[in-house]
Design a protein around this motif. Structure first.
Motif, PDB file in Angstrom:
ATOM      1  N   ALA A   5       0.791  -1.057   0.136  1.00  0.00           N
ATOM      2  CA  ALA A   5       0.287   0.087   0.095  1.00  0.00           C
ATOM      3  C   ALA A   5       0.916   1.308  -0.013  1.00  0.00           C
ATOM      4  O   ALA A   5       0.640   2.270  -0.839  1.00  0.00           O
ATOM      5  N   GLU A   6       1.788   1.092   0.677  1.00  0.00           N
ATOM      6  CA  GLU A   6       2.895   2.489   0.895  1.00  0.00           C
ATOM      7  C   GLU A   6       3.506   2.518  -0.503  1.00  0.00           C
ATOM      8  O   GLU A   6       3.687   3.792  -0.930  1.00  0.00           O
ATOM      9  N   GLN A  23       2.327   9.498  -5.966  1.00  0.00           N
ATOM     10  CA  GLN A  23       2.822  10.780  -5.778  1.00  0.00           C
ATOM     11  C   GLN A  23       4.023  11.046  -6.605  1.00  0.00           C
ATOM     12  O   GLN A  23       3.930  12.252  -6.919  1.00  0.00           O
ATOM     13  N   LEU A  24       4.553  10.062  -7.035  1.00  0.00           N
ATOM     14  CA  LEU A  24       5.821  10.340  -7.946  1.00  0.00           C
ATOM     15  C   LEU A  24       5.101  10.667  -9.488  1.00  0.00           C
ATOM     16  O   LEU A  24       5.626  11.536 -10.135  1.00  0.00           O
ATOM     17  N   GLY A  25       4.178  10.010  -9.653  1.00  0.00           N
ATOM     18  CA  GLY A  25       3.422  10.263 -11.014  1.00  0.00           C
ATOM     19  C   GLY A  25       2.639  11.674 -11.055  1.00  0.00           C
ATOM     20  O   GLY A  25       2.667  12.346 -12.031  1.00  0.00           O
ATOM     21  N   ASP A  26       2.294  12.087  -9.749  1.00  0.00           N
ATOM     22  CA  ASP A  26       1.634  13.670  -9.548  1.00  0.00           C
ATOM     23  C   ASP A  26       3.050  14.722  -9.892  1.00  0.00           C
ATOM     24  O   ASP A  26       2.608  15.837 -10.172  1.00  0.00           O
ATOM     25  N   ALA A  27       4.244  14.263  -9.284  1.00  0.00           N
ATOM     26  CA  ALA A  27       5.188  15.247  -9.406  1.00  0.00           C
ATOM     27  C   ALA A  27       6.041  15.345 -10.484  1.00  0.00           C
ATOM     28  O   ALA A  27       6.925  16.105 -10.585  1.00  0.00           O
TER      29      ALA A  27
END
Length: 93
Positions: free
Chosen positions: A77-78, A85-89
């Protein structure tokens, strides 16, 4: 990502995951999953819950105990959160 709406009774979830009903109750008590509940307290399992049950079955087949499975599920899950988050950044092309 699988649907998280609880729609399946415990008997259907157990059948779809090829497990005994009492095992699903144990997994819930051990914190491996948390199915939705009706107002009357009846468990309702989602497609996502069934995917977790199938993953539990895989990990049991690999020889992990329930404490180990709980840790693996938490780490998976982590990793999912970190990947999102990496995809969003990432800068857009």
């Amino acid at each position: 990502m699988a649907d998280t709406r609880g729609v399946f009774a415990i008997s259907v979830a157990a059948e779809r995951a090829d497990m005994q009903i009492q095992n699903l109750r144990v997994y819930e008590r051990r914190g491996l999953l948390e199915p939705a509940r009706t107002r009357g307290g009846t468990r309702l399992y989602s497609e996502a819950d069934i995917e977790v049950l199938l993953r539990i079955g895989e990990l049991l087949g690999q020889g992990l105990n329930l404490a180990g499975i709980r840790r693996v599920l938490a780490l998976e899950a982590e990793v999912g959160v970190l990947r999102s988050q990496l995809g969003d950044a990432r800068p857009s092309p």
